[in-house]
Design an enzyme around this catalytic site. Structure first.
Site, PDB file in Angstrom:
ATOM      1  N   THR A 170       0.831  -1.205   0.000  1.00 55.15           N
ATOM      2  CA  THR A 170       0.000   0.000   0.000  1.00 55.15           C
ATOM      3  C   THR A 170       0.868   1.258   0.000  1.00 55.15           C
ATOM      4  O   THR A 170       1.596   1.494   0.956  1.00 55.15           O
ATOM      5  CB  THR A 170      -0.885   0.037   1.261  1.00 55.15           C
ATOM      6  N   GLN A 171       0.794   2.022  -1.052  1.00 57.51           N
ATOM      7  CA  GLN A 171       1.613   3.223  -1.102  1.00 57.51           C
ATOM      8  C   GLN A 171       0.784   4.496  -1.069  1.00 57.51           C
ATOM      9  O   GLN A 171       1.319   5.582  -1.094  1.00 57.51           O
ATOM     10  CB  GLN A 171       2.506   3.207  -2.347  1.00 57.51           C
TER      11      GLN A 171
END
Lengths: 264, 283
Positions: free
Chosen positions: B51-52
């Site tokens: 998850t960025q």
């Protein structure tokens, strides 16, 4: 036991020629000498009680609690070898947590008991282990209402309305059979449980005991398994001791009076 | 000519050589590719990534210490980008008897933290803690969460949140208020706000409590008024906020007050008609 010396009792998971598994039966013997545990399934919840035998006067009163919690809504009382019970409870907690991490909802009591039944039964199948030296009474409230189960060293796991195990189980069972579980509420059941444990203690009179009672009910505890409040416990103990001195007939009269008091 | 429709309009292999598909898919799938096929000769220079960026988000949490407790507030909005997607998100979570955790940032990560906290509470407060032994207190919850957050960011897989933990110190009397975010950064203060509130609300809160030690002079009423005002100002200026919010007050006499569905009162929008330069009404 007639087969002593024939060798069929030395190894787990081996049947005798007449179809018995002696190690499992011996495990039951270990339980039969432990303090009495009982469980009651009432219309609005469950009550668990144990007769905690005090082995030494040096023990701090009220310490070393015997009834444990598997999940917020599930409690367990057991008779027999305490360390085995601790292990059983740990396994129950693991099962409950893994269910929650998978499905994000609390485990139901029947599902948990299925899993624990499998686990306990496994300990009757291998030479490297011995069966659990406990009989555990597991109770809780889930979305389908109250549940009460008793699980034995063989892995047998059945649902009950009233369950008893340990030294005073015969006395306790015959008392439990007199009750009307469809009408009984948890609040009344605390008194009943205190009395039954007191009567069951007759079988082990030479030792002192401490009464431990927990309950789990949507109305009374918000669906959580907790110890009953101290004032309710003391009241129940007082009634149980009073009844102890009276005759059987009067006991039943007292019960009715108590019920009326509860209603008013 | 190649009659395969998938090849139409693409550079000719005979002229340019085979297309290297790893160029387009290099980063996100590099890890799986390396481990899935041993025949693959190309390797990405990137490590595994997770998850960025957040998806559904919650905006500021604002909080104050006062002389006998803490007060936290967070609105009920879950934004999907600039879309006000959910208006019923509860971002204040009670842990144990007297601790409150306020979470801003990604809502799915908030839900994960909710589960982590529930497990913590079960192991610490439910198992064999019948006789009221050591209760789970705010410093324990904060330290635990900071370990979780730092561990996750060190694995390049952060929980995309900024968290405020309010409650009481181990003595059960001294108000406790501390912050931890997605990097594992922590600090404590008498005035804490996350997100947009860290810019807009903190100066307002610090008008009431200029220095950390000053919280001992503040009453519950003063703190509450200050928080309510800050929530209204945030609703004016933060485009990702909502005028519906929850407010928790915890006091060291054992009172735990959880108020839901509060509204920003006394809003004045008369000035709005004179604002130029934002909407379609350009002059």
């Amino acid at each position: 036991m007639t087969s002593i010396g024939t060798g069929y009792d030395l190894s787990n998971s081996v049947f005798s020629p007449d179809g018995r598994n002696f190690q499992v039966e011996y495990a039951m013997k270990a339980v039969e000498n432990g303090g009495t545990s009982i469980g009651l399934k009432c219309k609005d919840g469950i009550v668990l009680a144990v007769e905690k035998i005090i082995n030494s006067k040096l023990l701090v009163a009220g310490s070393n609690k015997r009834i444990q919690t598997i999940d917020r809504h599930i409690g367990v009382a057991y008779s027999g070898l305490l360390p085995d019970g601790r292990h059983f409870v740990n396994r129950g907690r693991d099962e409950a947590q893994s269910f929650k991490s998978l499905y994000k909802s609390a485990v139901s009591v029947p599902h948990l008991m299925d899993r624990l039944g499998i686990y306990v039964q496994n300990y009757t199948c291998y030479n490297s282990v011995r069966p659990f030296g406990i009989v555990a009474i597991v109770g809780g409230v889930d979305e389908n209402g109250p549940h009460l189960y008793m699980i034995e060293p063989s892995g047998t796991c059945w649902g009950y309305t009233g369950a008893a195990t340990g030294k005073g189980r015969q006395t306790a069972k015959s008392e439990l059979e007199k009750l009307n579980f469809e009408e009984l509420t948890v609040r009344e059941a605390i008194k009943v449980a205190a009395k039954i444990i007191d009567q069951a203690h007759e079988d082990n009179k030479d030792k002192d005991y401490e009464l431990e009672v927990t309950w789990c009910s949507l109305e009374e505890t918000g669906g959580k398994h907790v110890h009953v409040p101290e004032d309710l416990l003391q009241e129940a103990i007082k009634l149980a001791k009073e009844d102890d001195d009276d005759d059987d007939d009067e006991e039943e009269d007292d019960d009715e009076e108590e019920d009326q008091e509860m209603e008013t | 000519m190649n009659h395969d429709p998938f090849k139409w309009g693409r550079p000719n292999d005979a002229t340019y050589g085979a297309y290297n598909h790893h160029i387009a898919q290099a980063t996100p799938y590099a890890y799986e590719e390396q481990h899935a096929s041993s025949t693959s000769t190309t390797t990405s220079s990137f490590p595994k990534m997770n998850t960025q960026n957040p998806i559904i988000t919650g905006t500021s949490v604002i909080s104050l210490k006062f002389k006998d407790g803490v007060i936290l507030a967070a609105d009920n909005l879950g934004s999907y980008g600039s879309l006000a997607r959910f208006t019923n998100i509860e971002r204040l979570i009670r842990v144990g008897k007297e601790t409150i955790v306020g979470i801003s940032g990604d809502i799915s990560d908030l839900q994960q933290i909710e589960r982590i906290l529930e497990e913590l509470e079960t192991t610490q407060e439910v198992y064999d803690n019948f006789d009221g032994g050591d209760d789970l207190k705010a410093p324990h919850v904060h330290e635990y969460l900071s370990r979780v957050m730092y561990n996750r960011r060190s694995n390049m897989n952060p929980l995309w949140n900024a968290i405020v933990v309010g409650g009481f110190d181990k003595d059960g009397k001294t108000p406790f208020l501390k912050y931890v975010d997605l990097l594992g950064v922590t600090y404590g203060s008498s005035t804490i706000a996350t997100g947009f509130g860290a810019h807009l609300a903190v100066p307002l809160l610090r008008q009431l409590i200029p220095e950390d030690k000053d919280y001992v002079n503040i009453t519950e009423e003063q703190a509450r008024e200050c928080i309510l005002n800050a929530m209204t100002v945030l609703f004016y200026r933060d485009a990702r906020s909502l005028d519906k919010f929850s407010l928790v007050t915890v006091k060291n006499d054992g009172e735990f007050k959880f108020e839901k569905e509060l509204r920003c009162e006394g809003q004045r929008w008369k000035f709005a008609k004179d604002i130029r330069g934002y909407g379609s009404a350009q002059q």
